[in-house]
Design an enzyme around this catalytic site. Structure first.
Site, short mmCIF file in Angstrom:
data_model
loop_
_atom_site.label_atom_id
_atom_site.label_comp_id
_atom_site.label_asym_id
_atom_site.label_seq_id
_atom_site.Cartn_x
_atom_site.Cartn_y
_atom_site.Cartn_z
N GLY A 1 8.87 0.59 -3.98
CA GLY A 1 8.32 0.41 -5.31
C GLY A 1 6.78 0.98 -5.27
O GLY A 1 5.72 0.28 -5.83
N SER B 1 4.80 5.05 -6.34
CA SER B 1 4.83 6.31 -6.83
C SER B 1 4.64 7.63 -5.82
O SER B 1 4.35 8.48 -6.06
CB SER B 1 3.90 6.60 -8.04
N GLN C 1 0.22 -1.89 -0.51
CA GLN C 1 -0.74 -1.47 -1.51
C GLN C 1 -1.16 -2.46 -2.44
O GLN C 1 -2.33 -2.47 -2.76
CB GLN C 1 -0.32 -0.16 -2.05
N ASN C 2 -0.64 -3.52 -2.28
CA ASN C 2 -0.48 -4.66 -3.50
C ASN C 2 -1.92 -5.64 -3.00
O ASN C 2 -1.89 -5.94 -1.79
CB ASN C 2 0.47 -5.46 -3.72
N VAL C 3 -2.66 -5.94 -3.99
CA VAL C 3 -3.80 -6.88 -4.00
C VAL C 3 -3.39 -8.18 -4.41
O VAL C 3 -4.17 -9.16 -4.34
CB VAL C 3 -4.96 -6.44 -4.71
N ASP C 4 -1.89 -8.28 -4.82
CA ASP C 4 -1.76 -9.69 -5.85
C ASP C 4 -1.52 -10.94 -4.65
O ASP C 4 -1.66 -12.01 -5.32
CB ASP C 4 -0.61 -9.21 -6.32
N CYS D 1 -27.06 -15.26 -1.74
CA CYS D 1 -28.35 -14.42 -1.99
C CYS D 1 -28.52 -14.59 -3.48
O CYS D 1 -29.50 -14.04 -4.03
CB CYS D 1 -28.33 -13.22 -1.56
N HIS E 1 -5.15 -2.17 0.62
CA HIS E 1 -6.00 -2.08 -0.49
C HIS E 1 -6.73 -3.40 -0.84
O HIS E 1 -7.34 -3.34 -1.78
CB HIS E 1 -5.58 -1.65 -1.81
N GLU F 1 12.99 5.30 -9.82
CA GLU F 1 12.87 6.88 -10.39
C GLU F 1 12.38 7.77 -9.02
O GLU F 1 12.02 7.05 -7.94
CB GLU F 1 12.02 7.21 -11.44
N1 APR Z 1 11.89 -1.51 -8.33
C1 APR Z 1 11.80 -0.59 -7.52
N2 APR Z 1 10.59 0.35 -7.85
C2 APR Z 1 10.13 0.01 -9.00
C3 APR Z 1 10.43 -1.15 -9.74
C4 APR Z 1 11.43 -1.85 -9.41
N3 APR Z 1 11.66 -2.97 -9.92
N4 APR Z 1 9.55 -1.03 -10.84
C5 APR Z 1 8.86 0.01 -10.90
N5 APR Z 1 9.03 0.62 -9.94
C6 APR Z 1 8.31 1.92 -9.20
C7 APR Z 1 8.07 2.83 -10.37
O1 APR Z 1 8.99 3.85 -10.65
C8 APR Z 1 6.70 3.48 -9.71
O2 APR Z 1 7.24 4.75 -8.98
O3 APR Z 1 7.21 1.50 -8.67
C9 APR Z 1 6.35 2.61 -8.67
C10 APR Z 1 4.84 1.80 -8.97
O4 APR Z 1 3.98 3.13 -8.91
P1 APR Z 1 2.37 2.74 -9.39
O5 APR Z 1 2.25 1.94 -10.55
O6 APR Z 1 1.77 4.08 -9.18
O7 APR Z 1 1.89 1.84 -8.20
P2 APR Z 1 1.57 2.06 -6.59
O8 APR Z 1 2.31 3.07 -6.19
O9 APR Z 1 1.73 0.87 -5.96
O10 APR Z 1 -0.13 2.45 -6.93
C11 APR Z 1 -0.64 2.80 -5.57
O11 APR Z 1 -2.89 3.04 -6.92
O12 APR Z 1 -3.84 2.33 -8.72
C12 APR Z 1 -3.88 2.19 -7.46
O13 APR Z 1 -4.66 0.77 -5.71
C13 APR Z 1 -3.87 0.95 -6.56
O14 APR Z 1 -2.47 0.25 -4.78
C14 APR Z 1 -2.15 0.88 -6.23
C15 APR Z 1 -2.16 2.56 -5.67
#
Ligand code: APR
Length: 249
Positions: A190, A192, A100-103, A154, A118, A218
């Site tokens: 990693g 949510s 999902q990461n764009v980095d 353009c 994404h 978590e």
């Molecule tokens: N190791 C494992 N998990 C981790 C760590 C780590 N070091 N640090 C944070 N986390 C977990 C957090 O507990 C959280 O559940 O990573 C998750 C990050 O969740 P989000 O910030 O919601 O990111 P993500 O799930 O990638 O978001 C999905 O939402 O905002 C949009 O397009 C964007 O791609 C993104 C999408």
């Protein structure tokens, strides 16, 4: 059998492995997550920066934010989680990495077989979708010399090559991701597990009979649906699995 041993055992027997990653995988590289304690969406409202409407309303403001993120990512390095997963994609046939990461940190770690759900913060396209500018092209200048940047074809605005809230994902990309849920082991790392369709993939894999694993600091809404939930940092747990599975160097 400990949860970690169960995962290592399943990986050893697996012919096909699919890994889904989220912002948590880049946290150890210093890139803020979206919804964590220091998350981006805690500081700014997504609606004001990551929607087509926000861009229409104030393209300069949106680009100032993406340009800030691009500079932060430029100065970051892939971490151990990126390196372990990249090596799996290179050395273990049948491994697919969905992010999902764009980095672009998976790519910088040398990942192959990568599905970007994404999009990419390093690609841009013409906002007006002019004939020549409607497909993404790479623009990794950071900082950008001009904000908002202009379409070389353009003269109109260009937009970041990411998927914004309210936009659909590329159909071909989704189809490839769904195909990859037909696997022996599916790891979700990693994320949510809030944003769909990405958050549905682990459940689809389970329905296809995959052994499903979550790695997260978590509990998430996916935790109760997986076979094993490993709590902790992705960069540490993936190295541990890698060593135990004998795929580590
Ligand atoms: N190791 C494992 N998990 C981790 C760590 C780590 N070091 N640090 C944070 N986390 C977990 C957090 O507990 C959280 O559940 O990573 C998750 C990050 O969740 P989000 O910030 O919601 O990111 P993500 O799930 O990638 O978001 C999905 O939402 O905002 C949009 O397009 C964007 O791609 C993104 C999408």
């Amino acid at each position: 059998m400990s949860p970690l041993t169960a995962v290592v055992d399943a990986l050893r027997r697996a012919r096909t492995i699919t890994v889904l990653t989220g912002a948590g995988v880049s946290a150890a590289s210093g890139i803020p997550t979206f919804r964590g304690a220091d998350g981006l969406w805690k500081k700014v409202r997504a609606e004001t920066l990551a929607t087509p409407e926000a861009f229409e309303h104030d393209p300069k403001l949106v680009w100032e934010w993406y340009d800030w993120r691009r500079q932060m990512i430029r100065d970051a390095e892939p971490n151990a989680a990126h390196h372990v997963l990249a090596r799996w994609t290179r050395e273990r046939p049948g491994t697919t990495l969905i992010t999902q990461n764009v980095d672009g940190l998976h790519e910088r770690a040398g990942a192959e077989q990568l599905i970007r759900l994404h999009g990419s913060i390093w690609h841009v396209r013409c906002w007006k979708a002019c004939a020549t500018g409607c497909t993404d092209w790479l623009d990794n200048r950071a900082p950008l010399p001009q904000l908002p940047p202009r379409c070389p074809h353009c003269g109109g605005l260009v937009r970041p090559g990411v998927v914004w809230f309210g936009e659909s994902l590329d159909r071909g990309v989704i189809a490839r991701a769904l195909d990859a849920t037909r696997c022996d082991v599916f790891l979700t790392v990693g994320t949510s597990a809030i944003v769909y369709p990405a958050a549905g993939l682990v459940h689809q894999a389970k329905r296809h009979g995959a052994f499903t694993v979550e790695i997260n600091l978590e509990e998430t809404s996916a935790s109760s649906g997986v076979d094993v939930a490993l709590r902790g940092k992705a960069e540490e747990i993936l190295q541990e699995i890698d060593r135990a599975a004998g795929t580590g160097h």
